[in-house]
Design a protein around this motif. Structure first.
Motif, short mmCIF file in Angstrom:
data_model
loop_
_atom_site.label_atom_id
_atom_site.label_comp_id
_atom_site.label_asym_id
_atom_site.label_seq_id
_atom_site.Cartn_x
_atom_site.Cartn_y
_atom_site.Cartn_z
N ALA A 63 10.20 0.22 8.85
CA ALA A 63 9.65 -0.13 7.65
C ALA A 63 10.77 -1.21 6.90
O ALA A 63 10.36 -1.87 6.24
N ALA A 64 12.18 -0.89 7.04
CA ALA A 64 12.95 -1.68 6.58
C ALA A 64 12.76 -3.24 7.05
O ALA A 64 12.92 -4.15 6.12
N ASP A 65 12.60 -3.52 8.41
CA ASP A 65 12.40 -4.79 8.90
C ASP A 65 11.00 -5.41 8.05
O ASP A 65 10.98 -6.67 7.67
N ASN A 66 9.94 -4.66 8.03
CA ASN A 66 8.67 -5.04 7.75
C ASN A 66 8.81 -5.57 5.82
O ASN A 66 8.44 -6.40 5.75
N ALA A 67 9.73 -4.79 5.33
CA ALA A 67 9.89 -4.69 3.94
C ALA A 67 10.67 -6.04 3.62
O ALA A 67 10.57 -6.86 2.82
N GLY A 68 11.72 -6.16 4.62
CA GLY A 68 12.75 -7.32 4.28
C GLY A 68 11.68 -8.91 4.54
O GLY A 68 11.73 -9.69 4.00
N ALA A 69 10.89 -8.79 5.70
CA ALA A 69 9.96 -10.02 5.95
C ALA A 69 8.88 -9.99 4.75
O ALA A 69 8.75 -11.35 4.16
N GLU B 279 5.67 -11.38 10.76
CA GLU B 279 6.81 -11.93 10.75
C GLU B 279 8.01 -11.16 10.96
O GLU B 279 8.76 -12.04 11.90
N ALA B 280 7.94 -9.84 11.02
CA ALA B 280 9.28 -9.16 11.47
C ALA B 280 9.28 -9.07 13.00
O ALA B 280 10.32 -9.06 13.68
N VAL C 13 17.95 -9.21 -2.66
CA VAL C 13 17.30 -10.29 -2.77
C VAL C 13 17.96 -11.51 -2.60
O VAL C 13 17.48 -12.42 -1.90
N VAL C 14 19.11 -11.62 -2.97
CA VAL C 14 19.99 -12.89 -2.98
C VAL C 14 20.03 -13.15 -1.44
O VAL C 14 20.28 -14.17 -0.75
N ALA C 15 20.57 -12.06 -0.80
CA ALA C 15 20.82 -12.05 0.69
C ALA C 15 19.59 -12.44 1.41
O ALA C 15 19.71 -13.31 2.40
N THR D 202 8.34 -3.46 -6.09
CA THR D 202 6.88 -3.09 -5.99
C THR D 202 6.60 -3.22 -4.47
O THR D 202 5.92 -2.70 -3.70
N VAL D 203 6.84 -4.61 -4.09
CA VAL D 203 6.84 -5.12 -2.48
C VAL D 203 7.30 -4.15 -1.70
O VAL D 203 6.59 -3.83 -0.65
N VAL D 204 8.76 -3.91 -1.73
CA VAL D 204 9.27 -2.92 -1.00
C VAL D 204 8.59 -1.65 -0.90
O VAL D 204 8.24 -0.96 0.24
N SER D 205 8.23 -1.14 -2.24
CA SER D 205 7.40 0.27 -2.13
C SER D 205 6.14 0.23 -1.53
O SER D 205 5.91 1.20 -0.70
#
Length: 356
Positions: free
Chosen positions: A193-199, A352-353, A49-51, A325-328
């Motif tokens: 999924a990782a890229d979308n979760a990060g965005a 966005e991703a 989250v900090v990153a 929860t957002v990531v899940s």
């Protein structure tokens, strides 16, 4: 004999049984290790989250200034440090004075409340319960043997911030390294999924920051107009508490109401009315406006996630429940609904991703 039947029979051979036993045993050991390291995994998620916060600021700098990736990250870190320093210089003395007043008045009001309901030493009991609850997710304290809860909490915070800077410096390196742990056939799906979760997480953080600032400003102004003491400290507390939906706003009311009891009886009604109005404005005006460009989580899902993560992980789980929860939420919609069930569904953060 069909290949499937032959494969099943091979499993019952001595070599097959040994292989299956080792695989099952390895999975059980892995599950036990992960369960023991759950709080460490939560700290890793906090560092992520900090990153994301640092990368968001760095990305803005890269788009508008002629600097590279490392320079943009350094500028992002410097910006946050300057922001904290400016806040400390401009409001630090006033807030610290008001916090000192709160720390003196709240125990008195809690003691008075305890005497009214027949509970002796209520502040001490609450303090012990809070320390025990905080120790549940204090990883550094468990490793280093600290006995002071505050020292452990600060050490955890420093660990998360430092790790977040390292992750922000080379995000693609760590992402690709984690993807290597998955079979090659599903690696592209997990990467998406990782890229979308990060965005989605970035969008949620932006929206949450807007809500926190507006709630802090409205609460401070309202308490000041009412004539409550420590209005700025209570307003800042309400703003930070907004990071944890449902639970945070409720907890932020308690110190204000206790101080209102000490002030006069009418102030209690004014304070409760003020906080109720601000929460209505936040829920019906600010939040819908912000969620047009961020992540719209179902309220019931957020509530049950707070309860579940709080029971499992303690205070750190409550603090990180909504971003988890957002990531899940993104993972279920991307990997299960879209990829596994082939359902047509929108995935938060996908546009966005793709644009980044």
């Amino acid at each position: 004999m069909s290949p499937s039947k032959s494969s099943v029979e091979n499993l019952w051979q001595p070599a097959g049984l040994v292989r299956v036993t080792l695989i099952v045993g390895g999975l059980v050991v892995l599950a036990l290790v992960l369960w023991q390291l759950l709080n460490v995994l939560l700290l890793i998620f906090g560092a992520i989250v900090v990153a994301i916060i640092l990368r968001s600021i760095a990305g803005f700098a890269e788009r508008h200034l002629p600097i590279g990736n490392k320079g943009a990250l350094a500028l992002a870190c410097l910006f946050i440090l300057l922001l904290v320093a400016a806040f400390t210089i401009l409001l630090g003395a006033q807030i610290s004075g008001q916090v000192a007043t709160l720390s003196q008045e709240l125990p008195k009001q809690l003691s008075a409340l305890g005497d009214r309901v027949g509970i002796s030493a209520l502040p001490e009991r609450i303090s012990r319960q809070a320390e025990d609850f905080a120790a549940r997710s204090n990883v550094v304290q468990s490793v280093a043997g600290y006995t002071t809860g505050l020292v452990g909490v600060l050490a955890n915070a420093v660990l998360v911030v430092v790790a977040g800077v390292y992750l922000a410096a080379r995000p693609r390196f760590y992402r690709d390294g984690c993807l290597l742990l998955f079979p090659q056939g599903i690696r592209d799906h997990v990467a998406a999924a990782a890229d979308n979760a990060g965005a989605a997480l970035q969008l949620w953080l932006i929206g949450q920051l807007i809500s926190m600032v507006l709630v802090a400003v409205l609460t401070t102004a309202g308490l000041y107009l009412i004539g409550m003491p420590s209005a700025l400290a209570l307003g800042v507390l309400a703003g930070f508490a907004e990071f944890v939906p449902v639970v945070g706003p409720i907890l932020s009311v308690i110190p204000a109401v206790l101080l209102a009891f000490a002030h006069d009886g009418t102030s209690v009604i004014w304070v409760l009315g003020l906080y109720l109005v601000i929460q209505q404005v936040e829920s019906n005006v600010i939040l819908p406006f912000v969620q047009r460009r961020t992540v719209d989580l179902p309220p019931a899902l957020t509530l049950f996630a707070l309860v579940a993560f709080g029971v499992l992980f303690g205070p750190l789980g409550i603090l990180l429940a909504t971003p988890l929860t957002v990531v899940s939420y993104v993972a279920v919609k991307q990997l299960y609904l879209r990829d596994a069930l082939q359902e047509e569904t929108s995935v938060p953060g996908e546009d966005e991703a793709a644009a980044s």
